[in-house]
Structure formats: structure tokens, C-alpha cells
Write a protein that holds these residues in place. Structure first.
Motif, PDB file in Angstrom:
ATOM      1  N   GLY B 388     -39.797  45.924   7.374  1.00 49.75           N
ATOM      2  CA  GLY B 388     -40.591  46.222   8.564  1.00 49.75           C
ATOM      3  C   GLY B 388     -40.539  47.691   8.909  1.00 49.75           C
ATOM      4  O   GLY B 388     -39.632  48.410   8.501  1.00 49.75           O
ATOM      5  N   TYR B 392     -43.943  50.829   5.897  1.00 51.47           N
ATOM      6  CA  TYR B 392     -43.939  49.575   5.139  1.00 51.47           C
ATOM      7  C   TYR B 392     -44.750  49.645   3.850  1.00 51.47           C
ATOM      8  O   TYR B 392     -44.396  49.026   2.847  1.00 51.47           O
ATOM      9  N   LYS B 396     -43.447  49.060  -0.090  1.00 48.42           N
ATOM     10  CA  LYS B 396     -44.097  48.124  -1.022  1.00 48.42           C
ATOM     11  C   LYS B 396     -44.193  48.777  -2.409  1.00 48.42           C
ATOM     12  O   LYS B 396     -43.834  48.167  -3.419  1.00 48.42           O
ATOM     13  N   VAL B 410     -42.354  41.084   1.182  1.00 48.87           N
ATOM     14  CA  VAL B 410     -43.125  40.968   2.428  1.00 48.87           C
ATOM     15  C   VAL B 410     -42.957  42.286   3.179  1.00 48.87           C
ATOM     16  O   VAL B 410     -41.832  42.689   3.478  1.00 48.87           O
ATOM     17  N   CYS B 411     -44.048  42.970   3.449  1.00 48.43           N
ATOM     18  CA  CYS B 411     -43.972  44.244   4.166  1.00 48.43           C
ATOM     19  C   CYS B 411     -44.868  44.166   5.392  1.00 48.43           C
ATOM     20  O   CYS B 411     -46.066  43.904   5.267  1.00 48.43           O
ATOM     21  N   VAL B 412     -44.282  44.382   6.564  1.00 48.58           N
ATOM     22  CA  VAL B 412     -45.051  44.292   7.809  1.00 48.58           C
ATOM     23  C   VAL B 412     -44.781  45.523   8.674  1.00 48.58           C
ATOM     24  O   VAL B 412     -43.709  46.122   8.600  1.00 48.58           O
ATOM     25  N   ASP B 414     -44.557  45.736  12.045  1.00 51.51           N
ATOM     26  CA  ASP B 414     -43.646  45.521  13.170  1.00 51.51           C
ATOM     27  C   ASP B 414     -42.287  45.028  12.666  1.00 51.51           C
ATOM     28  O   ASP B 414     -42.177  43.925  12.124  1.00 51.51           O
ATOM     29  N   GLU B 417     -41.026  41.576  13.610  1.00 47.97           N
ATOM     30  CA  GLU B 417     -41.667  40.404  12.991  1.00 47.97           C
ATOM     31  C   GLU B 417     -40.917  39.923  11.753  1.00 47.97           C
ATOM     32  O   GLU B 417     -41.114  38.800  11.306  1.00 47.97           O
ATOM     33  N   THR B 418     -40.076  40.780  11.192  1.00 53.70           N
ATOM     34  CA  THR B 418     -39.410  40.434   9.927  1.00 53.70           C
ATOM     35  C   THR B 418     -38.625  39.126  10.048  1.00 53.70           C
ATOM     36  O   THR B 418     -38.564  38.348   9.097  1.00 53.70           O
ATOM     37  N   TYR B 421     -40.218  35.886   8.905  1.00 55.49           N
ATOM     38  CA  TYR B 421     -40.536  35.654   7.490  1.00 55.49           C
ATOM     39  C   TYR B 421     -39.338  35.157   6.680  1.00 55.49           C
ATOM     40  O   TYR B 421     -39.455  34.899   5.494  1.00 55.49           O
TER      41      TYR B 421
END
Lengths: 239, 460
Positions: B388, B392, B396, B410-412, B414, B417-418, B421
């Protein structure tokens, strides 16, 4: 296709060697020659398509100059013959006339008529955005030196408050024939997919990139960020 | 001298105010005293024992252990335990250790000291012992490169030739510095060779520049080397650990005493090799101070790594591990990834390594992502890597370059939010790696995972 990396064991700071790792991914069939300090450079007796040299500690610059100075004329001829060179970060200093460090003069290869002034306690850290023809170049700088002397062959034109090769110019790096030398350091081929495509085409390779979509996603976001009016470019120790 | 005393008294008064308002550990009194005279650090009275701990990684843990060791010995100790490894922090620490007549009120000062400014501060602290944990690749913006830092520390120790050095013989960068100081070396024997690393901190021999060979290698350049060309090699340890038993948290340490070679059992403080080095350095200091084996072992036996650095909790069969990891610091991050590589259970990793400052101005330098060994995370039992923060998209690319399959990434944007996931039903452990200055953020993400585990249950 043959790519020679000069002295990777000594020129391995700031992530510059990631450029080589990335080229290996883009050009899986190419031959990569890694020349160590005890070796005669491969380009002296063989044809190569690209010579790459990355950032190095100050402590190793004289060692490398000593090794390369006997091939100075060969290097000059290769540049005149349009051989492709990619020289990043402090490796650029090797190609000027000298480095001035606290009164001491370190003579370098003298390929280009420039010199460098080093200040160990006045380091420049920055984010960078500029233009090379129609390619937007982004990246990082972290350097103890600035380049001075007349630069007849600038590479990139720095934008906004970004510095060129020294604080008084927007001209960054040297681009003469197919010699590309820049203070930009680290993984510049990963950060600049348009330039990497341009370089691959020059080498006669296909211009398709590995992880192309992801490279462009990151690149587009970075360009967007660096074009914001509130963006900070000159960085302190912490940010 | 008048300015010195005015500075001392003014800062003592400010310290009193800070104490009253409950902000005792603040550097501002140190800053104030410095404004009166820039000689304050030099002139302030020192206790009988001053120990300075520096190096790239492991300073905070080592400093804490040293202070505890001395306290357990019955000494009155002052140390900058609030992480103030700056000039004003040192001054504040020493100011707290003298009275208004500049007479020392403690037995010892233990200082966690910044390596980059060591050449301008060590002399004024007049240390009896300097412990150098290691010299490694660190943040490009702050420390440039490892040989630059080595040259600064080398200059610093040469300015205090009477200070004794506690050195890691398995760190070729710090242990081969040229200086006249008396040295005590420690090392850990192993038969390991490092698996992979992108950036060699000690790739060539410092004497002849040929490629070095390692006899053994714990991680990165930490190991025992010999140059095949000129035969320059690592020092041997005066205190050498061997037979590291992680299962029973015990290691053996051997050394030469006047009665011949001795061997003792030393309890570990953590199951990570870098903390074994930290512990061994403190053992070596204890011996250099003349402390009997049994006493050093007893004093260190109850010590643990500070909670802010690593803590763990098992909820419904899933272990939630929060691990401080220095972003931008290539060596520290790579060593943590190496540690994760050695885990055998099914796990997921959350990376919240963005710098605090970067959140506001997006100024983070990304070069470190391509020197750090994300390759260690490319392992079957590491099921997912969740990243996060506003870099991000760069993560990746770096993770793909490290060979990690795209479906595991998984790259977000916020960071908070991690936590959503993490596949809490399919793993044995989750590691939340957080940036050193972002403890609250790491804790918030960790707490969110714990809440999910409590509400939804753990492994099925």
C-alpha cells in the motif's frame, strides 16, 4: 547482440545495475559481458552494441580511470564511430577532464571538455523531470559533484526548478552522437519506458518492453506527479 | 565558560519545565544549550564510562541492551532511549547526567549515535568504548553509499584513538577500517552462503579490487571473506558464537581466557540472525568491561527486542507479526525479506514501507526498490504480497522484476486497505512490515487484521 557492462562490481550503487537486469529481461538472447577490473575491456577487441557503466563510489573512480586511460583513444574512436554508450550517475565524471576535490585534481579520461567540482558535505539530492527531444525524462539525482565547462552537447533540458548539470544551467548531461551520459541515476531504463524503447531501437532490437503496461502505469503517474505545481524537487536528507 | 554555565542552567530550567508538563524526553534543552555555546558537548562533564553505539543497522536494539546490561550491573545509567541520535539528543542526554555545577550524577552514559555525523561528534563525547554494529547500504538521500559512511566513521574513530572498539569481524566494511584503537572482535560461525542479493556491499577486495570470496556468509556482505588475489582476509573473532539453536533460543560462545579456550551458553533475544549479532556485541562489551560470564549471561537472559521493533500475537491459529523494517534502507529491508524467506509456514506479507514525509509531498526516492532483494519473497509458501501507499505502482514493477508471479501481488494506493486483502483463512502467519517512523500506521493495519481474525475467524 552484445552488451558490455564495465566494472559492475565497482559500479554497483544506487540501483544503476537494475538497468542491466532489465535489459537482460528485454533482450533474453543478447550476450552480456561483465568486465571486471582485472579484465581487458571486451570492446577493445570486439564489436559490441552497447557499453553501459553506472554510478560508482568516489573511492573507485581513480581505479577505473587508471584502467581505462590506456584505452582512451579506442573509446574516443568508438564514440566517433557511433557506438552506443549509456553512462549514468557519477560514471559521467570519468569522461571529463578532471574532478576537483578540495584543492586536489583527479585527472580523468578527457573525452569531453568538461570538469567536475566535488563537495563532500554539500550533496545534491533531487527528483528530476526534463525533456530529451519529445521524450519526457524522469528520475533521481544524488551527487557530490556538479559538471562545469562549456557543454556543446547537452542531453536533457531540465524543467521547472530542476537543475541541469549544475545549478546555473538547465542543460543536463552529455549527448554526443550515440553517447548518452547523465547525472540521472538508478534504474533509469525502468523509470523511462519511452527512452528505453528509443535505446532498444538504436541497438537494432524490437522496441517491446518487458512488463510494459506496468512500467507505463508507474511512469505516467510519476510524470503526472512531477508536473504538479506544488511538487518538491530538491530533497533534504529526509524528504 | 560563562556561556557554558548559562547554557547549562537555561537548559536545566527548560528540562524542569518539560518534566512538569510530562515531556521529559525532548531534545529542545539540548538545542537551547548549543545556542549558548557550540562547545557544550565537549565541555559538559562525562561520567566514568561513556559508550557510543553506531553503525547502519541494529543501533537501537544494541543501545537498549547495553543500557540494560549496565543497569543490571548496578550502575546508574543515562541513555538517549527516545531515539535521539542527533547532536541535540546527545547534549540533552549528557545534560541530564550532570548537576547544575557540571558534576556527573551517573556512572555511565550510553549513546546511540548517528553514523553520518560521527566525525563531528564522537571526539566531543570522549567515549571509552565505541561499538560499530555494521556498515551497510542505507538510504541514498541520507547516507549516499556505504563506503562514504565507512570513511566518515573511520575519520571519527581516528579522532579518539584511546576509545576501544567493539567490532563485528563478520562485517568486512567496519572491521577492516584503518585506525590505531584497541579492538575487540566478535563473529558468528556458520557454514551458510548467502542465497541472493542484488547489490554487493563488499564485492571487491579493498586492497586489490579483485572479486572477494566468502568462506561463509550470513546475509549480504556479513560473513568471513578472503581475497583470492592478495589473500587479504577477515579478522577472527575474539568472541565467536557457534551452534545457533533457534528452537531452544540458545547459542554457544567461545573465547580464549587465561585458562585456555572457554565456551558458554548464551540465550538468544530473538530468532533472527541480526539480533544474534546485536546480542553477541553486547556480550563482547560485557567481557571487555571485565564482567564475569555468568553475570553477563544472567543480565542478558531476560532481555527481549523492544516491542516497537517486533511483536506478535496468535489469534485463532494465525500469527500476526508486526515487524519494523526500514524503508529506503536496502540492507535492512533485504535482511528482513531474507528472514521471511527462511520461514516454512504459509504466510502473507503486507508492505507499508512508504516514508512518512512522502505521504505529503510524494518525494520518495525509488532507486532503493531496485537494490533491495524482493527476490526473497518469491517462494511457494509466501502466498501473497500486499503493498500500500503512493509508490504502489513502482512496487508492482519491482516485485515483477524480482520474479514474483503477478497473481501473488496486490498493490493499492491506500495503505490502510491492505488489511482487507489478507486471506486470513488460508495462512499460518501474516507479517506487517512497517516503516520505522510509521509505527502508528503499522499498528493500525495490524489491528485491522486482528479485528478481522476475531470477527471472521482464522485458519480453516
Amino acid at each position: 547482440m552484445t552488451i558490455e557492462i564495465l566494472y559492475p562490481l565497482l559500479t554497483n550503487i544506487y540501483g544503476d545495475l537494475a538497468n542491466v537486469r532489465y535489459l537482460k529481461e528485454c533482450l533474453p538472447k543478447a550476450k552480456f559481458i561483465e568486465t571486471n577490473i582485472e579484465d581487458k575491456p571486451y570492446f577493445v577487441e570486439h564489436d559490441v552494441n552497447l557499453i553501459y557503466m553506472g554510478s560508482m563510489p568516489n573511492e573507485y573512480q581513480e581505479v577505473i580511470v587508471n584502467k581505462l586511460s590506456k584505452y582512451k583513444d579506442v573509446i574516443k574512436k568508438k564514440i566517433e564511430d557511433n557506438l552506443l554508450f549509456l553512462i549514468t550517475g557519477s560514471a559521467l565524471e570519468i569522461f571529463g577532464n578532471f574532478i576537483e576535490d578540495n584543492g586536489k585534481k583527479i585527472h580523468t579520461l578527457g573525452i569531453f571538455d568538461n570538469y567536475f567540482k566535488r563537495e563532500l558535505f554539500n550533496r545534491h539530492n533531487s527528483l528530476f523531470i526534463g525533456d530529451y527531444n519529445d521524450i519526457v525524462m524522469v528520475g533521481n539525482k544524488s551527487q557530490f559533484t556538479y559538471m562545469y565547462g562549456k557543454n556543446n552537447h547537452p542531453f536533457i533540458k531540465a524543467r521547472y526548478v530542476c537543475e541541469g548539470s549544475n545549478p546555473d544551467t538547465k542543460d543536463e548531461g552529455i549527448c554526443y552522437k550515440n553517447f548518452y551520459g547523465t547525472y540521472l541515476l538508478g534504474p533509469i531504463l525502468i523509470l523511462n519506458p519511452d527512452f528505453t524503447k528509443f535505446l532498444l531501437k538504436k541497438m537494432g532490437a524490437k522496441d517491446s518492453l518487458k512488463y510494459e503496461k506496468d512500467l507505463y502505469n508507474a511512469y505516467n503517474r510519476r510524470v503526472q506527479m512531477l508536473e504538479r505545481p506544488e511538487q518538491r524537487y530538491i530533497l533534504s536528507d529526509h524528504g | 565558560m560563562i556561556r557554558f554555565y548559562l547554557g547549562l542552567w537555561a537548559s536545566k530550567f527548560l528540562m524542569l519545565i518539560y518534566k512538569i508538563i510530562g515531556n521529559e524526553k525532548d531534545d529542545k534543552p539540548g538545542m537551547l544549550a548549543y545556542r549558548f555555546t557550540n562547545k557544550i558537548l565537549e565541555k559538559i562533564a562525562k561520567p566514568k564510562l561513556v559508550i557510543v553505539i553506531t553503525g547502519t543497522n541494529g543501533k537501537t536494539t544494541t543501545t537498549s541492551l547495553v543500557a540494560q546490561l549496565l543497569k543490571n550491573k548496578g550502575l546508574k545509567v543515562a541513555y538517549n532511549d527516545w531515539g535521539a541520535n542527533s547532536l541535540s539528543g546527545y547534549i540533552r542526554c549528557f545534560l541530564g547526567a550532570v548537576n547544575i555545577f557540571n558534576k556527573s550524577t551517573v556512572d555511565a552514559c550510553v549513546i546511540e549515535a548517528d553514523e553520518r555525523t560521527s566525525n563531528t561528534t564522537f571526539k566531543d563525547m570522549n567515549p571509552d568504548y565505541i561499538m560499530i554494529t555494521n556498515i551497510c547500504r542505507d538510504s541514498i538521500r541520507r547516507n549516499a553509499y556505504h563506503l562514504y559512511i565507512r570513511s566518515i566513521i573511520e575519520e571519527a574513530v581516528n579522532k579518539v584513538p584511546n576509545a576501544k572498539l567493539i567490532l563485528n569481524a563478520d562485517d568486512p566494511l567496519s572491521s577492516t577500517m584503518k585506525c590505531p584503537n584497541k579492538k575487540y572482535f566478535y563473529s558468528i560461525e556458520t557454514d551458510k552462503k548467502a542465497k541472493h542479493y542484488n547489490a554487493e556491499d563488499f564485492g571487491v577486495c579493498p586492497k586489490c579490487y579483485h572479486k572477494t570470496n566468502y568462506i561463509y556468509q550470513h546475509y549480504r556482505h556479513i560473513g568471513k571473506f578472503v581475497c583470492p588475489n592478495c589473500e587479504f582476509k577477515s579478522h577472527d573473532g575474539d568472541y565467536t558464537a557457534y551452534d545457533l539453536d533457534y528452537k531452544n533460543s540458545m547459542m554457544k560462545v567461545k573465547y580464549n581466557s587465561k585458562d585456555g579456550e572457554k565456551s558458554i551458553d548464551l540465550p538468544m533475544i530473538s530468532d533472527s540472525i541480526f539480533n544474534c549479532f546485536n546480542l553477541l556485541s553486547v556480550f563482547t562489551l560485557g567481557k571487555a568491561l571485565g564482567t564475569p560470564d555468568e553475570a553477563v549471561v544472567k543480565y542478558l537472559a531476560s532481555e527481549k527486542v523492544p516491542v516497537k521493533r517486533e511483536n506478535r500475537e496468535v489469534i485463532d491459529g494465525v500469527e500476526v507479526c508486526m515487524q519494523m523494517t526500514k524503508g529506503q534502507n536496502i540492507s535492512a529491508s533485504s535482511v528482513v525479506f531474507n528472514y521471511l524467506f527462511e520461514q516454512t509456514c504459509d504466510l502473507e506479507v503486507v508492505l507499508a514501507l512508504n516514508e512518512a514525509f512522502c505521504d505529503k509531498y510524494e518525494t520518495e526516492t525509488v532507486t532503493w526498490l531496485y537494490e533491495t532483494d524482493f527476490e526473497f519473497l518469491n517462494k511457494k509458501n509466501i502466498k501473497k504480497i500486499i503493498v500500500g501507499g503512493n509508490r504502489y505502482l513502482d512496487y508492482k514493477v519491482a516485485l515483477l522484476m524480482a520474479g514474483i508471479p503477478e497473481e501473488k501481488i496486490v498493490c493499492v494506493l491506500d495503505e490502510y486497505e491492505t488489511a482487507n486483502y489478507v486471506d486470513i483463512h488460508d495462512i499460518d502467519k501474516v507479517y506487517v512490515l512497517y516503516e520505522v517512523e510509521c509505527f502508528p500506521k503499522g499498528k493500525k493495519i495490524t489491528d485491522a487484521i486482528k479485528v478481522r481474525l476475531k470477527n471472521e475467524g482464522g485458519k480453516r
